[in-house]
Write a protein that holds these residues in place. Structure first.
Motif, mmCIF file in Angstrom:
data_model
loop_
_atom_site.group_PDB
_atom_site.id
_atom_site.type_symbol
_atom_site.label_atom_id
_atom_site.label_comp_id
_atom_site.label_asym_id
_atom_site.label_seq_id
_atom_site.Cartn_x
_atom_site.Cartn_y
_atom_site.Cartn_z
ATOM 1 N N ALA A 521 11.611 -7.101 -5.516
ATOM 2 C CA ALA A 521 10.645 -7.946 -4.802
ATOM 3 C C ALA A 521 10.611 -9.351 -5.396
ATOM 4 O O ALA A 521 10.528 -10.349 -4.666
ATOM 5 N N ILE A 524 13.676 -11.282 -4.220
ATOM 6 C CA ILE A 524 13.548 -11.698 -2.819
ATOM 7 C C ILE A 524 12.642 -12.933 -2.731
ATOM 8 O O ILE A 524 12.933 -13.895 -2.007
ATOM 9 N N ALA A 559 9.123 -3.931 -2.200
ATOM 10 C CA ALA A 559 10.218 -4.310 -1.301
ATOM 11 C C ALA A 559 11.128 -3.109 -1.091
ATOM 12 O O ALA A 559 11.123 -2.153 -1.882
ATOM 13 N N THR A 560 11.904 -3.162 -0.038
ATOM 14 C CA THR A 560 12.884 -2.124 0.291
ATOM 15 C C THR A 560 14.234 -2.789 0.529
ATOM 16 O O THR A 560 14.318 -4.019 0.668
ATOM 17 N N ASP A 563 14.200 -5.181 3.313
ATOM 18 C CA ASP A 563 13.670 -6.513 3.008
ATOM 19 C C ASP A 563 14.759 -7.405 2.410
ATOM 20 O O ASP A 563 14.819 -8.609 2.699
#
Length: 969
Positions: A521, A524, A559-560, A563
């Motif tokens: 995350a 990102i 997040a994945t 994402d």
């Protein structure tokens, strides 16, 4: 595919690869912190050191055991067996005396020496430059790549900043060559004041010495950084003297005879510290010392000892005190620099005499304080303004002599307030350190530059850059300390993005559970801040995010993978370079995004383009993409491409000294081999990783591959416990592989139902390339556990992947699945044979042998015993070769059930080679010279010869031709 879970924070680095933050750009000029040098002139022969002075140590008390260990070390080096030792003890305990005594009357040795000096602590490779000056001819004779790396590190020539391990190998090679002529001993006292890069390089060499006539003796006070950097180096812990020796030293040092009770009190109070005992007795008669002890007056120990020195210093003339302060703050012992500075301050030439008469210093061809505590006392008794004035003048002298790094250090010490000009000078010195590969020194200098910057934006930019330098050297804790000083509000978007990148990398290095899981995350978010003004950095952040996804898998927070994919597609298009070549990072990221978001059939062309881009990387790009290899290649069911690309990372990384990246690539290679049923190759890669970590000083941080433990026979309950621990710590990828490996071992032992449940759970929540390769395993478990419907569904999915990817291996696994599901005998046999044909590919002996095992079992059930025996014998041979022992045992049972007596192979009892011996043998069998093997394995050519002789003896051979025949068998 997840990366290695054992990741440590070391200024020596280990574990996970240290990604160099590309935003850090350093100029190409090369100026050492000590002096600007060019060519062989830089290797001037150093002055004679204090260890070569003729001092009578025959009556050194209480150190017989320590002296004997040093004598043994020197004797071994004389006989061609190198080694190292660190003398470790508190100030005054006698480290220098013990070393000096061991070197007394040492004949036939080349003695090299470079003591740590405070002023050089931020001068990258400063101590190493001094140590190697007498070895100019030997340096000229080492391999060109090593010689060039060492030349850049020492400021003798320009070039790309070298990796520290390559510098360490160059030092090892130079010392080994010198040792071929006569034995060499390197002595480094006050190691706690040695610059980080020199200390790391010396630690590397100390851990790699073997069949070389070289030994290294280091001495240091207790110091956390020294402990980390010299991890793995044997130690001598030097404590106080034993009571008898301490008493004898005290009696010898005092005038008159002391009562035993007074002696006992003094020894107890000092803890047997020799310096404290001597100072306690200095200038006193027995009666005076007795009165002091019985009167309970403070004894001169600890801070009191420093105060004794301070009182002595204050009794000296003003000019002498000033001269002492100059010498203390100059710290290298240079009489020329001290004299020039003293002249500028109006100090007369006779000033040193009183200091010598007081027993505080000796002045010969260099200035030497009798003990570091005296130097400390000199500095402490001066006022702040006096110290700043001396530092300022020392800086001016250093500037005039072209010693820019030291000049910047003194200027910073002279600063009473924030000063942009000094901060700028420190930043230039930091760039110089970075240009020579000294990233820890760069971090230290940038930190001080930040402290002295009056402008908030510049200040916090320096702190971020310092954190980037620290993490690029593997010093994650230091990097976090730098980030803690950053005010985010003072940064622009690029600065905030860079900060987030470093923060995420620190979580990976330190294996901090929360930070590790949040890493994707953060990366990102970093990419979103960077994409507008620094798209190249945004792509770098997302490459790291993909890596973080494979490491943490479902354990990630915030997040994945979807994402990540969306963030990739939000980036602006990458620009081609001048030759029209596209950005390989953009190609790989495009493939990952397509794999995550698009139908598999649509993603395949992009995945192929990514593998092609990775195959055409330049050598200077390869290491940076080490962790971008597995997703596109394994998404195409192309294990051989993954292995080929990772082996190139290992090869290039070894050549360039990027050993942290090599370590990570070896771990991933082990995972790749496990996923194609080859635990023997996986174990070999892990063994190489362990040997590499030993070289890096992090052997205690084991390269745990829980999946490999399962294949090697570790009980499932133990592997499950390890997997649970890893999962809770955030290492979801490694945990997933362990669960799958346990399921495969269940299949090997006929426990189909638990295998089916494990595999169904993995495939119910698949994660990128880490799960779908287990469709073939799921079919086998489903068929054998009576879950035919699930098996048919898995086989259909497997078929779709095989068809779309065009992978022969996927086709072979699909044919095996269809054979297991077939009701018609002819159809089943046709699929078994098709599977064997498709899997007849390099690197897939384990998969092919497992098909042979299933085919042989099927033939025996068809009462075709002779044909079954052929297949089962081939399966047994292959499964034994790849180390799949439980499957091999199953093949053995099938043969015996068919009435076939199984005889162990004739070479089953062959002597086992160590990991290092195996690698030496493998490279020698390919025709590599001893020098080439040494460069690849970061050992000396002498050590290669030593290992080869052991290999020949163990294998009962006498030539490299026989070795090649044996290794190819």
């Amino acid at each position: 595919m997840g990366g290695p879970p054992s990741v440590c924070d070391q200024t020596s680095g280990c574990g996970r690869a240290a990604h160099h933050v590309k935003h850090v750009v350093v100029p190409s000029r090369c100026v050492t912190g000590t002096t600007r040098l060019r060519g062989r002139a830089g290797f001037r022969r150093c002055r004679r050191d204090r260890y070569r002075e003729r001092i009578d140590h025959s009556e050194l008390l209480g150190r017989a055991a320590e002296r004997e260990r040093l004598r043994a070390l020197l004797s071994s080096a004389r006989n061609g067996s190198g080694g190292a030792v660190l003398l470790h003890g508190e100030p005054g305990v006698g480290k220098t005396s013990v070393v000096s005594a061991a070197l007394d009357d040492l004949e036939g040795f080349l003695v090299l020496r470079a003591d740590g000096v405070e002023v050089e602590t931020a001068v990258a490779y400063g101590a190493l430059q001094r140590l190697l000056r007498p070895l100019a001819r030997d340096v000229d004779e080492i391999p060109e790549g090593q010689r060039a790396a060492l030349g850049v590190a020492l400021g003798l020539e320009e070039g790309e900043p070298p990796q520290l391990a390559l510098v360490g190998l160059a030092v090892l090679s130079a010392l080994a060559r010198a040792g071929d002529a006569r034995p060499v001993v390197c002595v480094v006292d006050d190691a706690h004041d040695v610059d980080a890069e020199s200390l790391l390089a010396l630690g590397f060499v100390a851990r790699r010495l073997a069949a070389d006539a070289v030994c290294i003796v280091l001495a240091s006070r207790p110091h956390e950084v020294v402990d980390r950097m010299l991890a793995g180096v044997p130690r001598i812990e030097l404590g106080g003297l034993d009571d008898e020796s301490a008493a004898a030293l005290l009696q010898r040092s005092v005038e008159g005879r002391l009562d035993a009770t007074v002696v006992d009190g003094c020894v107890s109070a000092t803890g047997g510290n020799p310096l404290a005992l001597r100072e306690m007795a200095a200038g006193r008669k027995a009666e005076q010392l007795t009165a002091t002890v019985l009167g309970h007056a403070p004894l001169p120990i600890g801070r009191r000892l420093e105060q004794v020195y301070t009182a002595r210093i204050r009794s000296l003339p003003s000019g002498t005190r000033t001269w002492l302060l100059i010498a203390a703050l100059e710290s290298t012992g240079s009489t020329a620099v001290v004299d020039e500075t003293a002249q500028a301050m109006g100090v007369t030439d006779d000033a040193p005499a009183a200091a010598e008469e007081a027993g505080l210093v000796t002045v010969r061809d260099a200035i030497s304080f009798r003990h570091p505590l005296i130097r400390s006392a000199v500095s402490l008794q001066a006022t702040d303004s006096e110290r700043r004035r001396v530092h300022r003048l020392l800086g001016e002298v250093a500037t005039a002599r072209g010693r820019d790094g030291i000049a910047a250090w003194h200027a910073a010490a002279a600063a009473a307030r924030q000063d942009e000009s000094i901060a700028a000078a420190l930043a230039v010195a930091a760039d110089d350190a970075g240009a020579r590969g000294g990233m820890l020194s760069r971090a230290q200098l940038l930190t001080r530059a930040g402290e002295l910057s009056p402008d908030a934006a510049a200040r916090h930019e320096h702190f971020v850059a310092a954190a980037e330098a620290a993490i690029s050297a593997g010093a994650a804790t230091l990097a976090l300390q730098m980030l803690d000083r950053v005010e985010v509000a003072s940064l622009d978007d690029v600065g905030r993005g860079r900060r987030l990148i470093v923060e995420a990398m620190c979580g990976m290095f330190l294996a901090d559970s929360d930070a590790l899981r949040a890493g994707m995350a953060r990366l990102i978010e970093a990419a979103s801040l960077l994409r507008g003004t620094a798209p190249h950095l945004a792509r770098y952040a997302l490459l790291l995010a993909v890596n973080a996804a494979t490491v943490t898998e479902e354990r990630a927070t915030g997040a994945t993978p979807a994402d990540v994919a969306v963030a990739i597609r939000s980036l602006p298009p990458a620009q081609a370079d001048a030759s029209g070549r596209g950005d390989p990072a953009a190609v790989v990221l495009d493939a990952v995004a397509s794999f995550v978001l698009d139908p598999y059939e649509d993603a395949v062309p992009r995945l192929r383009a990514a593998v092609a881009a990775l195959d055409t990387l330049h050598d200077d790009e390869v290491v940076r993409f080490a962790f971008a290899v597995t997703v596109p290649s394994l998404a195409l069911w192309d294990w051989e491409a993954a292995a080929r690309l990772l082996k190139r990372v290992v090869s290039v990384g070894r050549r360039r000294g990027a050993l942290r990246e090599v370590d990570g690539a070896l771990w991933i290679l082990s995972a790749v081999e496990i996923s194609r049923s080859d635990p023997a190759s996986a174990a070999a890669y892990i063994a190489q990783s362990i040997e590499l970590r030993r070289a890096l000083g992090s052997a205690d941080d084991q390269a745990v591959n829980a999946a490999l433990l399962a294949w090697q026979g570790t009980p499932a309950v133990v592997v499950d416990q390890i997997a649970h621990t890893l999962r809770e710590a955030g290492w979801g990828g490694v945990a997933r592989m362990a669960v799958a490996a346990v399921a495969v071992q269940d299949i090997a032992e006929g426990a189909a139902e638990p295998a089916f449940e494990r595999l169904r759970g993995l495939l119910r929540q698949p994660f990128l390339q880490a799960s779908f390769h287990h469709y073939a395993e799921l079919v086998e478990a489903a068929v054998r556990s009576g879950n035919r419907g699930a098996g048919e569904e898995a086989a259909r999915a497997l078929g779709r992947y095989a068809s779309a990817s065009g992978s022969a291996v996927a086709a072979g696994l699909h044919e095996r699945a269809r054979a297991l599901l077939a009701d018609d005998v002819a159809v089943a046999e046709r699929h078994f044979l098709a599977s064997l044909a498709a899997l007849d590919r390099p690197g897939h002996l384990g998969d092919r042998s497992r098909t042979r095992l299933l085919y042989g079992e099927w033939l025996r059930r068809q009462r075709r015993r002779a044909e079954a025996a052929v297949q089962l014998h081939e399966a047994l041979r292959g499964l034994t070769t790849v180390g799949a022992e439980r499957f091999a045992a199953r093949a053995r049972r099938e043969l015996e059930a068919g009435g076939v007596r199984v005889v162990a192979p004739a070479d089953a009892a062959s002597p086992e080679l160590t990991a290092q011996e195996s690698e030496v043998a493998r490279l020698a069998a390919r025709g590599a010279t001893n020098g080439e093997i040494g460069a690849a394995l970061f050992i000396s050519a002498n050590t290669v010869d030593y290992h080869l002789r052991k290999v020949f003896r163990k294998l009962g051979i006498s030539s490299r031709r026989q070795l090649a025949d044996r290794m190819n068998r």
